[in-house]
Design an enzyme around this catalytic site. Structure first.
Site, PDB file in Angstrom:
ATOM      1  N   ASP A 185       0.818  -1.218   0.000  1.00 46.10           N
ATOM      2  CA  ASP A 185       0.000   0.000   0.000  1.00 46.10           C
ATOM      3  C   ASP A 185       0.854   1.272   0.000  1.00 46.10           C
ATOM      4  O   ASP A 185       2.000   1.275   0.431  1.00 46.10           O
ATOM      5  CB  ASP A 185      -0.883   0.030   1.257  1.00 46.10           C
ATOM      6  CG  ASP A 185      -2.080  -0.914   1.141  1.00 46.10           C
ATOM      7  OD1 ASP A 185      -2.090  -1.741   0.221  1.00 46.10           O
ATOM      8  OD2 ASP A 185      -2.978  -0.808   1.984  1.00 46.10           O
ATOM      9  N   HIS A 209      -6.141   2.986  -4.197  1.00 44.64           N
ATOM     10  CA  HIS A 209      -6.073   3.214  -2.739  1.00 44.64           C
ATOM     11  C   HIS A 209      -6.469   4.655  -2.420  1.00 44.64           C
ATOM     12  O   HIS A 209      -5.863   5.290  -1.562  1.00 44.64           O
ATOM     13  CB  HIS A 209      -4.655   2.888  -2.266  1.00 44.64           C
ATOM     14  CG  HIS A 209      -4.505   2.716  -0.775  1.00 44.64           C
ATOM     15  ND1 HIS A 209      -5.447   2.098   0.011  1.00 44.64           N
ATOM     16  CD2 HIS A 209      -3.511   3.090   0.073  1.00 44.64           C
ATOM     17  CE1 HIS A 209      -5.030   2.094   1.273  1.00 44.64           C
ATOM     18  NE2 HIS A 209      -3.866   2.701   1.343  1.00 44.64           N
ATOM     19  N   HIS A 212      -5.693   9.463   0.238  1.00 36.48           N
ATOM     20  CA  HIS A 212      -5.516   8.664   1.457  1.00 36.48           C
ATOM     21  C   HIS A 212      -6.067   9.400   2.689  1.00 36.48           C
ATOM     22  O   HIS A 212      -5.328   9.641   3.664  1.00 36.48           O
ATOM     23  CB  HIS A 212      -4.031   8.338   1.651  1.00 36.48           C
ATOM     24  CG  HIS A 212      -3.811   7.094   2.475  1.00 36.48           C
ATOM     25  ND1 HIS A 212      -3.672   7.129   3.848  1.00 36.48           N
ATOM     26  CD2 HIS A 212      -3.694   5.798   2.123  1.00 36.48           C
ATOM     27  CE1 HIS A 212      -3.486   5.903   4.303  1.00 36.48           C
ATOM     28  NE2 HIS A 212      -3.495   5.073   3.277  1.00 36.48           N
ATOM     29  N   HIS A 241       3.707  -1.977   3.516  1.00 40.84           N
ATOM     30  CA  HIS A 241       3.667  -0.616   2.976  1.00 40.84           C
ATOM     31  C   HIS A 241       4.996  -0.229   2.349  1.00 40.84           C
ATOM     32  O   HIS A 241       6.042  -0.752   2.706  1.00 40.84           O
ATOM     33  CB  HIS A 241       3.334   0.391   4.082  1.00 40.84           C
ATOM     34  CG  HIS A 241       1.941   0.269   4.607  1.00 40.84           C
ATOM     35  ND1 HIS A 241       1.588  -0.662   5.557  1.00 40.84           N
ATOM     36  CD2 HIS A 241       0.804   0.935   4.300  1.00 40.84           C
ATOM     37  CE1 HIS A 241       0.285  -0.549   5.815  1.00 40.84           C
ATOM     38  NE2 HIS A 241      -0.215   0.417   5.059  1.00 40.84           N
TER      39      HIS A 241
END
Ligand SMILES: [Zn+2]
Length: 252
Positions: free
Chosen positions: A68, A119, A123, A214
């Site tokens: 991510d 995503h 964010h 991540h």
């Protein structure tokens, strides 16, 4: 979603009817459904508002590595090299504004045979839970435009830190996006170095696991890329392959 909202409204109405005659019960009726709704918004694995896949079906020793918060000019090229060295496939859940800033990295991910997924655009981890329908649409559409500009139309989506909201399910459906959670994550901000992160990501490892790690500057420097390397090495030691499952495998 409508069941949760109806429960919530029914609880409020019953609490008002009871009023002062049974204050403890009225309090429970007023706030109980709120707690239930909050659970389905904030718990990454909760399924009440949005269907979030947490595993995939496979008869083989396979896992799905999901990365991510990229793309990142420092990390993404190193991760692509690592994946190639391990003959591994992974899905990069990219942030739209970063993808727009680095379209070459998005193209590099695609050229390497890896999957690009969605995503959100910015964010918005702090306030996505209460985003309006318009804000949800903007987060989805801006990132879709950024990714399409780099040559890919994603089919998978992960909300920021797994947080959902009342409008997300319909918005995803309208855009052909499937929501993906995880079965284990590295929790890079918890204690320990890359080895500890890898241990958390591989806890309870079984075929069909969805692992979350991540990339980028929000990951502590000592862990960046190294944790992903350790996960790949340890998976190889245990004869696991990293694959990207097809939509028909997302049944869990
Ligand atoms: Zn994220």
């Amino acid at each position: 979603m409508w069941l949760l909202l109806s429960l919530n409204l029914a609880g409020k109405a019953a609490a008002l009817l009871l009023g002062w005659s049974a204050p403890a019960v009225a309090l429970a009726l007023w706030f109980g459904p709120d707690l239930l709704l909050a659970y389905h918004v904030f718990a990454p694995g909760a399924q009440g508002l949005v269907r979030m896949h947490r595993r995939f079906a496979t008869p083989r020793r396979e896992v799905w590595l999901t990365l991510d918060d990229g793309p990142d000019p420092e990390d993404t090229p190193q991760i692509l090299a690592l994946l190639a060295a391990h003959d591994a496939r992974a899905t990069f859940f990219l942030i739209g504004e970063k993808a727009a800033a680095h379209p070459g990295l998005v193209r590099a991910i695609i050229a390497a045979g890896q999957e690009v997924a969605h995503h959100t655009q910015t964010h918005p981890a702090a306030n996505f839970w209460c985003a309006s329908p318009g804000r949800v649409a903007r987060e989805l559409d801006a990132a879709l435009a950024a990714l399409r500009g780099a040559g890919v139309t994603p089919t998978r989506f992960r909300p920021p830190v797994g947080i959902k909201n009342l409008w997300l399910a319909a918005a995803l459906r309208a855009r052909g996006l499937t929501a993906v959670a995880w079965s284990a994550r590295g929790l890079e901000h918890w204690s320990g170095g890359a080895e500890a992160v890898a241990t958390r990501a591989l806890r309870g490892l079984t075929p069909g696991a969805i692992l979350l790690l991540h990339e980028g500057p929000r990951v502590p420097t000592a862990i960046r890329v190294h944790a992903i390397r350790r996960v790949l090495e340890r998976l190889r030691e245990q004869n696991y392959r990293c694959v990207v499952p097809g939509p028909e495998q997302l049944v869990n």
